[in-house]
Design an enzyme around this catalytic site. Sequence first.
Site, PDB file in Angstrom:
ATOM      1  CG  ASP A  27      49.314  51.416  98.249  1.00  0.00           C
ATOM      2  OD1 ASP A  27      49.559  52.585  98.636  1.00  0.00           O
ATOM      3  OD2 ASP A  27      50.064  50.794  97.478  1.00  0.00           O
ATOM      4  CG  ASN A  29      44.764  56.678 101.472  1.00  0.00           C
ATOM      5  OD1 ASN A  29      43.905  55.989 100.943  1.00  0.00           O
ATOM      6  ND2 ASN A  29      45.045  56.604 102.756  1.00  0.00           N
ATOM      7  CB  SER A  72      54.209  50.448 107.560  1.00  0.00           C
ATOM      8  OG  SER A  72      54.918  51.499 106.941  1.00  0.00           O
ATOM      9  CB  THR A  73      57.892  50.027 111.308  1.00  0.00           C
ATOM     10  OG1 THR A  73      57.976  49.059 110.261  1.00  0.00           O
ATOM     11  CG2 THR A  73      57.346  49.346 112.544  1.00  0.00           C
ATOM     12  CG  ASN A  75      53.425  54.354 106.476  1.00  0.00           C
ATOM     13  OD1 ASN A  75      52.395  53.722 106.700  1.00  0.00           O
ATOM     14  ND2 ASN A  75      53.993  54.328 105.271  1.00  0.00           N
ATOM     15  NE  ARG A 195      50.079  46.930  98.061  1.00  0.00           N
ATOM     16  CZ  ARG A 195      51.218  47.213  98.626  1.00  0.00           C
ATOM     17  NH1 ARG A 195      51.933  46.266  99.158  1.00  0.00           N
ATOM     18  NH2 ARG A 195      51.680  48.444  98.673  1.00  0.00           N
ATOM     19  NE  ARG A 201      55.514  48.112  97.148  1.00  0.00           N
ATOM     20  CZ  ARG A 201      55.438  48.834  96.041  1.00  0.00           C
ATOM     21  NH1 ARG A 201      55.887  48.369  94.898  1.00  0.00           N
ATOM     22  NH2 ARG A 201      54.916  50.052  96.069  1.00  0.00           N
ATOM     23  CB  SER A 203      54.314  46.753 102.006  1.00  0.00           C
ATOM     24  OG  SER A 203      54.220  47.063 100.653  1.00  0.00           O
ATOM     25  CD  GLU A 214      44.148  31.016  97.761  1.00  0.00           C
ATOM     26  OE1 GLU A 214      44.411  31.458  96.626  1.00  0.00           O
ATOM     27  OE2 GLU A 214      44.571  29.916  98.178  1.00  0.00           O
TER      28      GLU A 214
HETATM   29  C1  FPP Z   1      48.646  54.359 101.797  1.00  0.00           C
HETATM   30  O1  FPP Z   1      48.388  55.274 100.801  1.00  0.00           O
HETATM   31  C2  FPP Z   1      47.927  54.659 103.014  1.00  0.00           C
HETATM   32  C3  FPP Z   1      48.461  55.042 104.226  1.00  0.00           C
HETATM   33  C4  FPP Z   1      49.889  55.226 104.492  1.00  0.00           C
HETATM   34  C5  FPP Z   1      47.616  55.256 105.382  1.00  0.00           C
HETATM   35  C6  FPP Z   1      46.266  54.666 105.182  1.00  0.00           C
HETATM   36  C7  FPP Z   1      45.451  54.456 106.340  1.00  0.00           C
HETATM   37  C8  FPP Z   1      44.257  54.999 106.543  1.00  0.00           C
HETATM   38  C9  FPP Z   1      43.641  56.040 105.738  1.00  0.00           C
HETATM   39  C10 FPP Z   1      43.472  54.476 107.669  1.00  0.00           C
HETATM   40  C11 FPP Z   1      43.563  55.291 108.895  1.00  0.00           C
HETATM   41  C12 FPP Z   1      44.857  55.192 109.548  1.00  0.00           C
HETATM   42  C13 FPP Z   1      45.343  56.118 110.378  1.00  0.00           C
HETATM   43  C14 FPP Z   1      46.669  55.914 111.028  1.00  0.00           C
HETATM   44  C15 FPP Z   1      44.589  57.358 110.637  1.00  0.00           C
HETATM   45  P1  FPP Z   1      49.618  56.076 100.188  1.00  0.00           P
HETATM   46  O2  FPP Z   1      49.679  57.389 100.861  1.00  0.00           O
HETATM   47  O3  FPP Z   1      50.855  55.247 100.274  1.00  0.00           O
HETATM   48  O4  FPP Z   1      49.141  56.218  98.712  1.00  0.00           O
HETATM   49  P2  FPP Z   1      50.054  56.324  97.408  1.00  0.00           P
HETATM   50  O5  FPP Z   1      50.793  55.018  97.310  1.00  0.00           O
HETATM   51  O6  FPP Z   1      49.046  56.498  96.327  1.00  0.00           O
HETATM   52  O7  FPP Z   1      50.939  57.502  97.601  1.00  0.00           O
END
Ligand code: FPP
Length: 253
Positions: A27, A29, A72-73, A75, A195, A201, A203, A214
């Site tokens: 989480d 990105n 996730s489902t 996303n 996490r 959470r 999720s 743990e």
């Molecule tokens: C959560 O960050 C991350 C994701 C929804 C995808 C993360 C997965 C990867 C980078 C691995 C590669 C996976 C694929 C399918 C290519 P967020 O965007 O929810 O961050 P935020 O909570 O800061 O907005």
Amino acid sequence: MGKTTAGEQQPDLRELAVPAHVAMILDGNGRWAKKRGLPRQMGHKKGCETLEQIIGDAAEIGIRYLTVYAFSTENWRRPEDEVGALMQLFRYYAKRLLKRARENNIRVKMIGERHRFSPDLVEAINMLERETKDNTGMTFIFAVNYGSRDEITRAVRRMVSDCQSGTLSPASITEECVASYLDTAGIPDPDLLIRTSGELRLSNFLLWQLAYAEFYVTDCLWPDFNREELVEAIRHYNKRERRFGGVTAVPNK
Ligand code: FPP
């Protein structure tokens, strides 16, 4: 003993029990990109680079199973351009992952409902599993289009169907039997859940399988996660006493 910058003694990796199965919720990105004034997609790109690095580190450290929650489902509800960018990254990294898995004896497995992906991605997923199934090193489990409630619902549907056809009897449904209908059949439950980016959470991730894991939550955003952060999580894991509902501690694996 290793040393922190503050001079405090910290156990070295060699002195630590390495959890057999580590699960991770990636989480942060989006926040990583926002902090730099970049589009969210750039956070996902850096997140993929981090993931590639961490797979190698985890295998080297001796983790036997690494499961990551990558998509996730839920996303699919993100803006179309963000979902499209994630699918492009998935395509690109599936090829790189196949190469890395072959070189490093890693077995790859996907959990989640793969048929919602485009046919080329389904084929890439199938190929990753097929080509690495006999590898004997770390098992890397990629949760994509994964949701725990969806996984349990699909399992219940198959169990009911098997009961109707007579291949399963309701009286023989034990916890082990339920586990064998989940996407994670044959994979031991995670010992440690990590996490990133501070949220407390689950999720909809591995609700059944994380019953005795743990939890370790770090404020580090996923793109900044690295080997030292992983070792730090393992250090915390080593301080925990696991009792699995009993009164005596079970030694950490
Ligand atoms: C959560 O960050 C991350 C994701 C929804 C995808 C993360 C997965 C990867 C980078 C691995 C590669 C996976 C694929 C399918 C290519 P967020 O965007 O929810 O961050 P935020 O909570 O800061 O907005």
